[in-house]
Design an enzyme around this catalytic site. Structure first.
Site, PDB file in Angstrom:
ATOM      1  N   GLY A  12      77.075  51.406 -20.662  1.00 28.00           N
ATOM      2  CA  GLY A  12      77.854  50.506 -20.110  1.00 28.00           C
ATOM      3  C   GLY A  12      78.852  51.278 -18.931  1.00 28.00           C
ATOM      4  O   GLY A  12      79.760  50.793 -19.061  1.00 28.00           O
ATOM      5  N   LEU A  86      69.466  43.435 -18.959  1.00 26.15           N
ATOM      6  CA  LEU A  86      67.740  43.743 -18.742  1.00 26.15           C
ATOM      7  C   LEU A  86      66.522  42.325 -19.171  1.00 26.15           C
ATOM      8  O   LEU A  86      66.085  42.366 -18.562  1.00 26.15           O
ATOM      9  CB  LEU A  86      67.482  44.693 -20.180  1.00 26.15           C
ATOM     10  CG  LEU A  86      67.609  46.343 -19.820  1.00 26.15           C
ATOM     11  CD1 LEU A  86      66.766  46.585 -21.040  1.00 26.15           C
ATOM     12  CD2 LEU A  86      67.691  47.000 -18.106  1.00 26.15           C
ATOM     13  N   ILE A  89      67.244  36.113 -16.907  1.00 28.27           N
ATOM     14  CA  ILE A  89      68.391  35.273 -17.026  1.00 28.27           C
ATOM     15  C   ILE A  89      67.577  33.582 -16.810  1.00 28.27           C
ATOM     16  O   ILE A  89      66.811  32.869 -15.593  1.00 28.27           O
ATOM     17  CB  ILE A  89      69.138  34.959 -16.032  1.00 28.27           C
ATOM     18  CG1 ILE A  89      70.543  36.433 -16.311  1.00 28.27           C
ATOM     19  CG2 ILE A  89      70.585  34.066 -16.136  1.00 28.27           C
ATOM     20  CD1 ILE A  89      71.120  36.637 -17.163  1.00 28.27           C
ATOM     21  N   ASN A 103      74.291  41.340  -9.453  1.00 30.28           N
ATOM     22  CA  ASN A 103      73.807  41.963 -10.270  1.00 30.28           C
ATOM     23  C   ASN A 103      73.835  43.580  -9.510  1.00 30.28           C
ATOM     24  O   ASN A 103      73.212  43.281  -8.430  1.00 30.28           O
ATOM     25  CB  ASN A 103      71.766  41.517 -10.048  1.00 30.28           C
ATOM     26  CG  ASN A 103      71.309  43.076 -11.198  1.00 30.28           C
ATOM     27  OD1 ASN A 103      72.256  43.617 -12.353  1.00 30.28           O
ATOM     28  ND2 ASN A 103      70.152  43.341 -10.704  1.00 30.28           N
ATOM     29  N   HIS A 105      71.643  46.722  -8.963  1.00 28.63           N
ATOM     30  CA  HIS A 105      70.423  47.361  -9.419  1.00 28.63           C
ATOM     31  C   HIS A 105      70.033  49.355  -8.419  1.00 28.63           C
ATOM     32  O   HIS A 105      70.812  49.022  -7.507  1.00 28.63           O
ATOM     33  CB  HIS A 105      69.520  46.624  -8.133  1.00 28.63           C
ATOM     34  CG  HIS A 105      68.258  46.884  -8.435  1.00 28.63           C
ATOM     35  ND1 HIS A 105      66.668  46.602  -9.873  1.00 28.63           N
ATOM     36  CD2 HIS A 105      67.119  47.087  -7.681  1.00 28.63           C
ATOM     37  CE1 HIS A 105      65.977  47.139  -9.276  1.00 28.63           C
ATOM     38  NE2 HIS A 105      65.813  47.844  -8.412  1.00 28.63           N
TER      39      HIS A 105
HETATM   40  C1  GRF Z   1      72.362  51.040 -14.122  1.00 30.02           C
HETATM   41  O1  GRF Z   1      71.862  52.153 -13.123  1.00 30.02           O
HETATM   42  C2  GRF Z   1      72.296  49.604 -13.097  1.00 30.02           C
HETATM   43  O2  GRF Z   1      72.322  49.508 -12.081  1.00 30.02           O
HETATM   44  C3  GRF Z   1      70.884  49.552 -13.700  1.00 30.02           C
HETATM   45  O3  GRF Z   1      70.668  49.955 -15.616  1.00 30.02           O
HETATM   46  C4  GRF Z   1      72.180  50.887 -15.620  1.00 30.02           C
HETATM   47  C5  GRF Z   1      72.993  50.562 -16.344  1.00 30.02           C
HETATM   48  O4  GRF Z   1      73.723  51.271 -17.333  1.00 30.02           O
HETATM   49  N1  GRF Z   1      70.600  48.365 -14.154  1.00 30.02           N
HETATM   50  P1  GRF Z   1      75.136  50.812 -17.725  1.00 30.02           P
HETATM   51  O5  GRF Z   1      75.048  50.093 -19.338  1.00 30.02           O
HETATM   52  O6  GRF Z   1      76.259  50.566 -16.692  1.00 30.02           O
HETATM   53  O7  GRF Z   1      75.832  52.275 -17.953  1.00 30.02           O
END
Ligand code: GRF
Length: 202
Positions: A12, A86, A89, A103, A105
């Site tokens: 998070g 992850l 949806i 989102n 990425h």
């Molecule tokens: C981030 O790199 C995000 O872009 C990816 O997963 C990671 C999540 O990190 N899809 P966090 O949970 O926000 O620390």
């Protein structure tokens, strides 16, 4: 105030970047944090900010996407942010909230996206590709992984990195700036979806 729901699956840090962002303080209200498990570390962050937490899924103790749709309408959620979420949806949910789900990425789309391209898989693929730059992309979510229209991207030089982990660190720093920046633009009504592109006013 822009009403947000933020979806998470792990630690998070992007959720925290949004909640801690001084420029978003008077522009947004995070009304729900949603995870795909009964617990993940991101929930602790939500708790500290007294934000209601939901676990979405089909098992007992989880809320369904259909009920989440009803809830989000009651809460008048304006934008749904996938910040490290992850799970795919469901199509119905995406249709209901068309152009309202974004989102982040951790690479420069349209490269290094798609099914299986999450977390370290992305950074490993970038490392092994010999690319000298990587970055982060924020895009609208459509029915397939990582193909929705791109709203904003930011690059980072990775010419000196020695491992995928180093790329992940560099990109994460960029993510923590880019996501609040995009949310700010949306809150200020400066993001316009056009036929082929998304226009963001400066
Ligand atoms: C981030 O790199 C995000 O872009 C990816 O997963 C990671 C999540 O990190 N899809 P966090 O949970 O926000 O620390």
């Amino acid at each position: 105030m822009l009403a947000l729901a933020i979806f998470v699956s792990g630690r998070g840090s992007n959720l925290r970047a949004v909640l801690d962002s001084p420029k978003l303080k008077d522009l947004i209200k995070v009304k729900a944090v949603v995870g795909d498990k009964l617990y993940c570390p991101a929930f602790d962050i939500a708790k500290n900010f007294s934000i209601p937490i939901y676990s979405v899924g089909k098992k007992e103790g989880f809320i369904s996407f259909d009920d989440l749709t009803i809830l989000f309408k009651e809460l008048k959620i304006d934008v749904i942010v996938l910040a490290g979420f992850l799970k795919l949806i469901p199509e119905n949910f995406i249709k209901t909230f068309r152009n309202k789900i974004i989102n982040i990425h951790p690479a420069l789309l349209p490269s290094f996206g798609g099914a299986g391209m999450y977390g370290m898989n992305v950074h490993r693929a970038v490392f092994e590709s010999s690319a000298q730059v990587s970055g982060a992309s924020v895009h609208f979510v459509d029915e397939t992984y990582d193909t929705g229209k791109i709203i904003a991207q930011r690059c980072v030089d990775i010419s000196d990195v020695k491992s995928p982990e180093e790329i992940a660190e560099k990109v994460l720093r960029i993510e923590h700036q880019l996501l609040p920046d995009v949310i700010e633009k949306i809150a200020l009504g400066k993001v316009f979806v056009e036929e082929f592109r998304v226009r963001v006013e400066t």
